[in-house]
Write an enzyme that holds these catalytic residues in place. Structure first.
Site, PDB file in Angstrom:
ATOM      1  N   ARG A   5      41.269  22.122  71.112  1.00  0.00           N
ATOM      2  CA  ARG A   5      40.823  21.635  72.421  1.00  0.00           C
ATOM      3  C   ARG A   5      41.914  20.874  73.171  1.00  0.00           C
ATOM      4  O   ARG A   5      41.847  20.714  74.376  1.00  0.00           O
ATOM      5  CB  ARG A   5      39.544  20.795  72.301  1.00  0.00           C
ATOM      6  CG  ARG A   5      39.706  19.483  71.601  1.00  0.00           C
ATOM      7  CD  ARG A   5      38.355  18.799  71.396  1.00  0.00           C
ATOM      8  NE  ARG A   5      37.816  18.193  72.610  1.00  0.00           N
ATOM      9  CZ  ARG A   5      38.213  17.026  73.115  1.00  0.00           C
ATOM     10  NH1 ARG A   5      39.161  16.335  72.516  1.00  0.00           N
ATOM     11  NH2 ARG A   5      37.662  16.544  74.203  1.00  0.00           N
ATOM     12  N   GLU A  30      34.330  21.676  42.046  1.00  0.00           N
ATOM     13  CA  GLU A  30      34.582  20.315  41.575  1.00  0.00           C
ATOM     14  C   GLU A  30      36.022  19.878  41.828  1.00  0.00           C
ATOM     15  O   GLU A  30      36.363  18.727  41.695  1.00  0.00           O
ATOM     16  CB  GLU A  30      34.294  20.217  40.076  1.00  0.00           C
ATOM     17  CG  GLU A  30      32.871  20.563  39.706  1.00  0.00           C
ATOM     18  CD  GLU A  30      31.862  19.639  40.349  1.00  0.00           C
ATOM     19  OE1 GLU A  30      32.038  18.417  40.257  1.00  0.00           O
ATOM     20  OE2 GLU A  30      30.899  20.147  40.948  1.00  0.00           O
ATOM     21  N   PRO A  45      39.410  14.967  49.973  1.00  0.00           N
ATOM     22  CA  PRO A  45      39.034  13.580  50.268  1.00  0.00           C
ATOM     23  C   PRO A  45      40.121  12.592  49.851  1.00  0.00           C
ATOM     24  O   PRO A  45      40.072  11.421  50.227  1.00  0.00           O
ATOM     25  CB  PRO A  45      37.753  13.355  49.459  1.00  0.00           C
ATOM     26  CG  PRO A  45      37.524  14.570  48.652  1.00  0.00           C
ATOM     27  CD  PRO A  45      38.486  15.637  49.050  1.00  0.00           C
ATOM     28  N   ASP A  66      39.261  10.880  76.572  1.00  0.00           N
ATOM     29  CA  ASP A  66      38.478  10.858  75.331  1.00  0.00           C
ATOM     30  C   ASP A  66      38.447   9.488  74.680  1.00  0.00           C
ATOM     31  O   ASP A  66      39.379   8.709  74.828  1.00  0.00           O
ATOM     32  CB  ASP A  66      39.120  11.778  74.279  1.00  0.00           C
ATOM     33  CG  ASP A  66      38.793  13.218  74.506  1.00  0.00           C
ATOM     34  OD1 ASP A  66      37.851  13.498  75.247  1.00  0.00           O
ATOM     35  OD2 ASP A  66      39.502  14.060  73.934  1.00  0.00           O
TER      36      ASP A  66
HETATM   37  N1  ADE Z   1      36.738  18.133  50.872  1.00  0.00           N
HETATM   38  C1  ADE Z   1      35.633  17.488  50.459  1.00  0.00           C
HETATM   39  N2  ADE Z   1      35.440  16.357  51.151  1.00  0.00           N
HETATM   40  C2  ADE Z   1      36.467  16.270  52.046  1.00  0.00           C
HETATM   41  C3  ADE Z   1      36.837  15.319  53.043  1.00  0.00           C
HETATM   42  N3  ADE Z   1      36.138  14.211  53.259  1.00  0.00           N
HETATM   43  N4  ADE Z   1      37.948  15.561  53.751  1.00  0.00           N
HETATM   44  C4  ADE Z   1      38.680  16.670  53.536  1.00  0.00           C
HETATM   45  N5  ADE Z   1      38.390  17.591  52.605  1.00  0.00           N
HETATM   46  C5  ADE Z   1      37.291  17.399  51.860  1.00  0.00           C
END
Ligand code: ADE
Length: 223
Positions: free
Chosen positions: A150, A113, A86, A164
């Site tokens: 794709r 975690e 993230p 798209d």
């Molecule tokens: N791992 C956990 N959440 C994630 C996300 N939003 N993007 C990429 N990898 C992740």
């Protein structure tokens, strides 16, 4: 293209690889997708892949050894190593197109975690699929693989992805199929007129209208 995915949950990818367009792309040899169980690379006698984090705090942390060994094993001079996190660069359609130029992607799925910070040194790039936290990088790696595969030549008709959402910074125009009248909701007449220029105009206007209403930020983008 070859896509290698490193995960501690290989079974999550069974449905992904065996369904619809991805399945066909594999059968037509447009892509090779190999799923690698990180555990197989563990040198721990119990095949552990995680441990407690130094300094305390809750949760387990993925250890560097199995992931370093897996990348050493798979990486070639044509590989792009991408870490799912993230904290990465926010994914978008332009990056999906950029990745179609790569010969080999190695996607590392983080889990639990977190992962040992040193794993970051393996990555050419870190990608987030959005501002929310998932339990692991498995779904994000499927998002990347799906959106890239794709777009590869011969996977779906070029025309289908050229229209798209997000291409030309516009959301997709509306489409309709049978019946012409469903519960009083009618298909716009222009679509059955056979007049191609008018159909194009209608689609462009509708796409613009929808984008202005829902995603005005796309119209301000300069890409
Ligand atoms: N791992 C956990 N959440 C994630 C996300 N939003 N993007 C990429 N990898 C992740």
């Amino acid at each position: 293209m070859k896509i290698d995915i490193l995960t501690i949950f290989p079974e999550m990818f069974d449905g992904f690889k065996n369904t619809s367009i991805i399945k066909r792309a594999i059968e037509k040899e447009k892509v090779i997708i190999d799923i690698h169980d990180i555990r197989k690379y563990s040198k721990d006698p119990h095949k552990r892949v995680d441990d407690y984090g130094y300094g305390g705090g809750k949760g387990m942390v993925l250890m560097p050894q199995p992931i370093f060994d897996a990348v050493d094993d798979l990486k070639t001079e044509n590989s792009k190593v991408i870490l799912m996190t993230p904290q990465g660069f926010k994914y978008n359609q332009k990056l999906a197109y950029d990745l179609t130029n790569e010969k080999h992607l190695i996607l590392i799925c983080g889990h639990y975690e977190g992962f040992d910070e040193r794993i970051r040194t393996l990555a050419d790039m870190e990608i987030s699929i959005g501002d929310y936290v998932l339990t692991g990088g498995e779904l994000p790696s499927m998002v990347i693989a799906d959106s890239v595969v794709r777009l590869l030549d011969g996977v779906i008709e070029k025309q289908s992805h050229e229209n798209d959402s997000f291409n030309n910074n516009l959301l997709d125009y509306p489409v309709y199929t049978k019946p012409l009248d469903f519960r009083g909701m009618k298909v716009p007449e222009v679509l059955t007129s056979g007049h191609h220029a008018n159909i194009e105009k209608f689609r462009h206007e509708e796409a613009l209208k929808k984008t202005k209403m829902r995603r005005p930020d796309l119209l301000e983008r300069d890409e």
